[in-house]
Each structure stands twice: as structure tokens, then as C-alpha cells.
Design a protein around this motif. Structure first.
Motif: not given
Lengths: 115, 114
Positions: B36, B38, B41-44, B46
Motif C-alpha cells: 500500500y 500513503q 495527508n492522504k489515505g492508503l 493499494l
């Protein structure tokens, strides 16, 4: 944009207080997962719900609880907050039980600061 | 028990040079492995996944990883780094039928110099 919405994005509160973090999963996703990301512990799985029922539990403290509502949104409740609870809390969702596929879609997180 | 170890906490490369992010895993069962990413300041997101099919897995943005059972490794590579690749990368293991209980490595921060 993953399609997972988390609110609030930032939250500052005091020790001993209680907060609620909210998550709206991607449209059609039945599974919701909560993860905690902190500097010392890294990313840790907290809890998973599938279609309203708890399916798996990780390193979730007794002071924390979660639920998934009939409209599939989920809330993570954190009570008796301590300084060490300061972290980024992620919600993720998947269409079914992710199992071996690992295809979770993550929100951008809720950053909790406990002062 | 399952675990992953990311061998480097920080990797720095120059733009246009190859990227290698190393990951070793430990699993009592046939693992499912993932990478994953990241961004700040962002989500993870895939990048790619291995689930007992082809051992060489291709992901998004030109990344690929090779599952090597004999070495218990799942290293992430990219032939040519781009500035936009600067991010935190997580190697992840899960066991089939463990739901979304993904076990994350500690992460490798990739810096890309111009």
C-alpha cells in the motif's frame, strides 16, 4: 478519491473527554474497518464490521467501541481519552469480507489530538 | 503468527533511477501479501497484491513485486522513479479468511531527488 468519507478530518480535545469519529463507506461496500496510525505503534487494526455485525477485533482498547448502522455507516467512539490516544484513525471499506484479497479502500483519516 | 518487516525506514533515490523497497514476511500459512502507498495527508491506496497466483505481481504506476517463498521476501521495485512516487510505502500481510485484519509493516518513506 477512494469513495470513503471520514469526519471530522481534525479533532482536538482534552484528556478524559469522549469523541465520535464517523465513516461512510464506498457505495455498496458492506464491510467497514477501523485502523489506528500512531508514530510509536504504526498502523494497527482495531475492529471490523460486516453488514452491521462485528466480524473481527484487533488491538482495540476497552475504552473504544464501534458500531455499524443499517445504512452501513460506522462510528468509532473513543472515551476517557488519554494523551496516548492521539493518532490518525482510518476507516476502510470493502465490498465483501476482504479476506485474502486485501483490497480495502481507505478514507483520508481523522486526526485526533488529545491535550 | 504473521508479521512483516520492512528493512529500510527511509530510502532516497534520484528521479529516473530504480526503486527497491524491501520487505520480509513471516507466516505460518500461505500468506496474501500487499503493498500500500500513503501520500502525505492522504489515505492508503493499494498498489499491488499477491494471492498465490503469479509470483511476479504488477501494480499501478509501474510498480511490481516478486514473491519469493524461499527467501520469505516480497520486495517492491520500479525501474525509474518519478517525483510523484515520494510517499510512505507499507508492506502488508493477511491470512485468507481473516477478513480485513491486515498486518502492516512499519513503513518505508521514499524520497525522490530531482
Amino acid at each position: 478519491d477512494s469513495g470513503v468519507t471520514q469526519t471530522p478530518k481534525h479533532l482536538i480535545t482534552a484528556t478524559g473527554q469522549r469523541v465520535t469519529l464517523r465513516c461512510s463507506p464506498r457505495s455498496g461496500d458492506l464491510s467497514v474497518y477501523w485502523y489506528q496510525q500512531s508514530l510509536d505503534q504504526g498502523l494497527q487494526f482495531l475492529i471490523q464490521y460486516y453488514n452491521g455485525e462485528e466480524r473481527a477485533k484487533g488491538n482495540i482498547l476497552e475504552r473504544f467501541s464501534a458500531q455499524q448502522f443499517p445504512d452501513l455507516h460506522s462510528e468509532l467512539n473513543l472515551s476517557s481519552l488519554e494523551l496516548g490516544d492521539s493518532a490518525l484513525y482510518f476507516c476502510a471499506s470493502s465490498e465483501v469480507l476482504a479476506g485474502g484479497t486485501g483490497e480495502l479502500f481507505f478514507g483520508e483519516g481523522s486526526r485526533l489530538t488529545v491535550l | 503468527a504473521q508479521s512483516v518487516t520492512q528493512l529500510d525506514s527511509h530510502v532516497s533515490v534520484s528521479e529516473g533511477t530504480p526503486v527497491l523497497l524491501r520487505c520480509n514476511y513471516s507466516s505460518s500459512y500461505s500468506p496474501s501479501l500487499f503493498w500500500y502507498v500513503q501520500h502525505p495527508n492522504k489515505g492508503l491506496q493499494l498498489l499491488l497484491k499477491y494471492t498465490s497466483a503469479a509470483t511476479l505481481v504488477k501494480g499501478i504506476n509501474g510498480f511490481e513485486a516478486e514473491f519469493k517463498k524461499s527467501e520469505t521476501s516480497f520486495h517492491l521495485t520500479k525501474p525509474s522513479a518519478h517525483m510523484s512516487d515520494a510517499a510512505e510505502y507499507f508492506c502488508v500481510v493477511s491470512r485468507y479468511n481473516q477478513g480485513g485484519k491486515l498486518i502492516f509493516g512499519q513503513g518505508t518513506e521514499l524520497s525522490v531527488k530531482p
